[in-house]
Each structure stands twice: as structure tokens, then as C-alpha cells.
Design a protein around this motif. Structure first.
Motif: not given
Length: 411
Positions: A11, A13, A22, A232, A336, A339, A346
Motif C-alpha cells: 500500500a 496511501t 496504513f 496512491g 484517505t 483514490l 486499499i
């Protein structure tokens, strides 16, 4: 059908550049949403995003290599390195022709595209980078991953907007189950926090214009008013069960179901009542050969837009009926941001971690629950849930719906 397990995770992120970081920050409720630093937002209504901070592609991938890769490829390669390392994959223990790559991205190399248009306009066509095309085309992440890890099997890119990574994982799962591969590197990557990316979604009216990071991405809240862009990558190694066992790999969880449908309704709005989303969840449950009552946690698409959160809640109620209020539901995007094509990557990782630890992260920023969203969204805190099965929902512009079902690993 051959059984498919997960043996590696990686990951990058806004709240951590390893899976461990994360997950720790998700459970702690840390926000990765802050004022945009990638460019000057003086002329923009949108001021916040979920940026990956202090990412050093030159040191992680090499200075020469990083200059030839758009940021979305850099994120994907670094996340894949972590996943491959955790899985313990090496050329000596793999048949490279049975090792494939299917990854997703919603936009691809948008940052490079926008930058090179400026070069063209200001300096002329001869100054456009010779790497322009291989840096921007969305399939080059899959290509670069295949080269980097000598994966000579299937190599494909899925582009279904915000459902891209979840569709990619689902298709990778299918390839292994149907005996077309033994190992798959899958997930998604995105890097669209640039003037053109923000301007486009801003003009669409999709993004939050809040200047308060605590009130911007607030899924299922009555005052939600748009999503926050994130960036990410999330990558997974999927493997056929006996192949993983023969290698002595550590098995993290099992993929047991996949559903994919189309709303066939509107280019940006979800279908009324969440009918398409509900159908995808039902497909995933049927594919997994379980009833809705077996599911203890749902990682929601949960974008913080008015329409998505309402219709996703309706879809969950449609599928789970009287049990809907008893299922733990939370949105990773509350911390987050969204994304886009990498979101499902994720969020799949979050599901695996929930199955391993028995903890589901909360939905941060949820203050006043929308009456149209009446479920248990784990408001502002992680909770011990210990599910045996969980679902991961992803829905994208164009009416794309994708849902994965995961099972806790049991010998």
C-alpha cells in the motif's frame, strides 16, 4: 473451482506508505486529508485532498527509472514491491508463464499529460518528452509490473472508473479459479491530484469545497456535500491455494466471491434504490455460496456524495433485509479521500486486515447521520467485529458496480 488465497499486500496511501502504517492509522482514525500542496489552489474552489506526502520515487525506484514513469506508475510499482516481498515470490519458485498481472486505474498518467500539454504550448512539439506516450497510457502500469517481476502470463488493465481496482481483483481471482494462472499481481493505482484533475471534478460539482479537513470527507453524514480526491495504490498477490501451500507461503485471507453489474442508468449518478449495486452484492454472495447473514463487515464505497451514500445504503438494506442494521459498515474514504481507480485496492487490504485482526476501522467525521442512511457505520471509532466474511463495494461513473467477498483464512 480452484480456491484462491491472498499471500501479499502492498500500500501507498495518504495515511501510510506501507500496509502496517496504513492499517495502524486507519484503526487510529487518522485523517490524511489536508490542504493541497501539489499545486497552487488560489484559483480553485477546492482546497483539500488526500495527498501522499514525502514519497521519494527516485530513491525507491532509481532516479533514471522514476523520471520515465508517471506518478501513478511509481505508486503502483512501490506498492507491488511490498506485496511481492511479503508473499515471498521469487523466480525460482514460480512458473513465470503462470504468473499474471491485472490492475486498474481510472485515469492513468493525467499529471504527465497536463504537464506535457503545457510544454507543447510554451516550447513547441519538439520539446515534448519522448516518454510522453508510455508515461500516460493506462496500460503501462500493467506492462511495467510485468517487466519488473517477470510475469509472463496475462497482463491487462481494467478501467471502470472508481470500480477499476475491485474489478481488477475480481478478474484476477477469476483467472486463477479457472486455471488460467497460478499467481496474480492485482490492485490499482492513481495519481490525479493535479490542476486538471481537480478542475475537472470541481466543474462537475463532485468535490467537497470545505476548507476544514474534519468536515470534508464525511460519508453518510447529513451535511456531506462531495468527495475529496485521494491518491496512491493498493496491490495484492492472489494465489491458487495448493500453489501457496507448496511454497510454504503465509496465507492472509481467501477470496471467495465476485460480482459485477451495470446500472445502465446515468453517466455519473447511481441508480435509484441502488439496484445495480445490490445486484453486484447478491452476485458476490451467490458466487461465494453464502447468505447475507454470514457477512459481518462491509467496506462501503462511501464516497461522501449525497447520491452515492443514500443509494449504497438502500442497496445494503435491499440485500440484507432485516439483518442490515446488524452489519458493521465503514468507509475508508473518510480518512484517505477517494483514490478513484485505486480505491478498491486499499479497501480490499482493509478487508483483509479486518479478517486477520477482528477489528473494523471507523467512519470518521460522521456526526449527524442522514435519515436516508440508517445503518451502523461505526461512527468515529474502530470496533471489534471478528467477521468470518466481509464484502468490499466499489461503484464507478458509467454505472459500473463491483463487489468482492473475502473469507477469514482457516486451515
Amino acid at each position: 473451482m480452484r480456491r484462491v488465497v491472498i499471500t501479499g499486500l502492498g500500500a501507498i496511501t495518504p495515511i501510510g506508505q506501507t500496509v502496517a502504517d496504513f492499517w495502524r492509522n486507519l484503526v487510529a482514525g487518522k485523517r490524511g486529508i489536508a490542504p493541497i500542496t501539489h499545486f497552487d489552489t488560489a484559483d480553485f474552489d477546492v482546497k483539500l485532498a488526500g495527498e501522499v506526502q514525502d514519497f521519494d520515487g527516485a530513491s525507491l525506484l532509481g532516479k533514471k527509472e522514476s523520471k520515465r514513469l508517471d506518478l501513478y506508475c511509481q505508486y503502483g510499482l512501490v506498492a507491488a514491491q511490498e506485496a511481492v516481498a511479503q508473499a515471498g515470490l521469487a523466480a525460482a519458485n514460480l512458473d513465470s508463464q503462470r504468473f499474471g498481472v491485472i490492475v486498474g486505474t481510472g485515469i492513468g498518467g493525467m499529471t504527465t499529460f497536463a504537464n506535457q500539454v503545457q510544454v507543447l504550448n510554451s516550447k513547441g512539439p519538439k520539446r515534448v518528452s519522448p516518454f510522453f506516450v508510455p508515461m500516460i497510457i493506462p496500460n503501462l502500469l500493467a506492462g511495467n509490473l510485468s517487466i519488473a517481476f517477470q510475469a509472463q502470463g496475462v497482463s491487462e488493465t481494467i478501467i471502470t472508473a472508481c470500480a477499476s481496482a475491485t474489478n481488477a481483483i475480481g478478474e484476477a481471482f477469476t483467472k486463477i479459479r479457472q486455471n488460467q494462472a497460478d499467481v496474480m499481481l492485482t490492485g490499482g493505482s492513481e495519481a490525479a491530484i493535479c490542476p486538471m484533475g481537480i478542475a475537472g471534478f470541481q466543474s462537475l460539482g463532485a468535490l467537497s469545497t470545505s476548507t476544514d479537513p474534519l468536515k470534508a470527507s464525511i460519508p453518510f453524514d447529513a451535511k456531506r456535500h462531495g468527495f475529496v480526491m485521494g491518491e496512491g495504490s493498493g496491490m495484492l498477490i492472489l494465489e491458487e491455494l495448493t500453489h501457496a501451500e507448496k511454497r510454504g507461503a503465509t496465507i492472509l485471507a481467501e477470496v471467495v466471491g465476485y460480482g459485477a453489474t451495470s446500472d445502465a442508468y446515468h453517466i455519473t449518478a447511481p441508480s435509484v434504490g441502488g439496484t445495480g449495486a445490490a445486484a453486484a452484492m447478491e452476485q458476490a454472495l451467490t458466487d461465494a455460496q453464502i447468505t447475507a447473514a454470514k457477512v459481518g463487515y462491509i467496506n462501503a464505497h462511501g464516497t461522501s456524495t449525497v447520491a452515492n451514500d443514500k443509494e449504497e445504503s438502500a442497496a445494503i438494506i435491499k440485500v440484507f433485509g432485516d439483518q442490515a442494521s446488524k452489519v458493521a459498515v465503514s468507509s475508508t474514504k473518510s480518512m484517505t479521500g477517494h483514490l478513484l481507480g485505486a480505491a478498491g485496492g486499499i479497501e480490499a487490504i482493509a478487508c483483509v486486515q479486518t479478517l486477520q485482526t477482528g477489528i473494523a476501522h471507523g467512519t470518521m467525521g460522521l456526526g449527524e447521520k442522514d435519515p436516508a442512511c440508517p445503518l451502523d457505520y461505526l461512527a468515529n471509532e474502530a470496533r471489534q467485529v471478528s467477521p468470518q466474511y466481509c464484502l468490499s463495494n466499489s461503484f464507478g461513473f458509467g454505472g459500473h458496480n463491483a463487489v468482492l467477498a473475502f473469507k477469514k483464512w482457516e486451515d
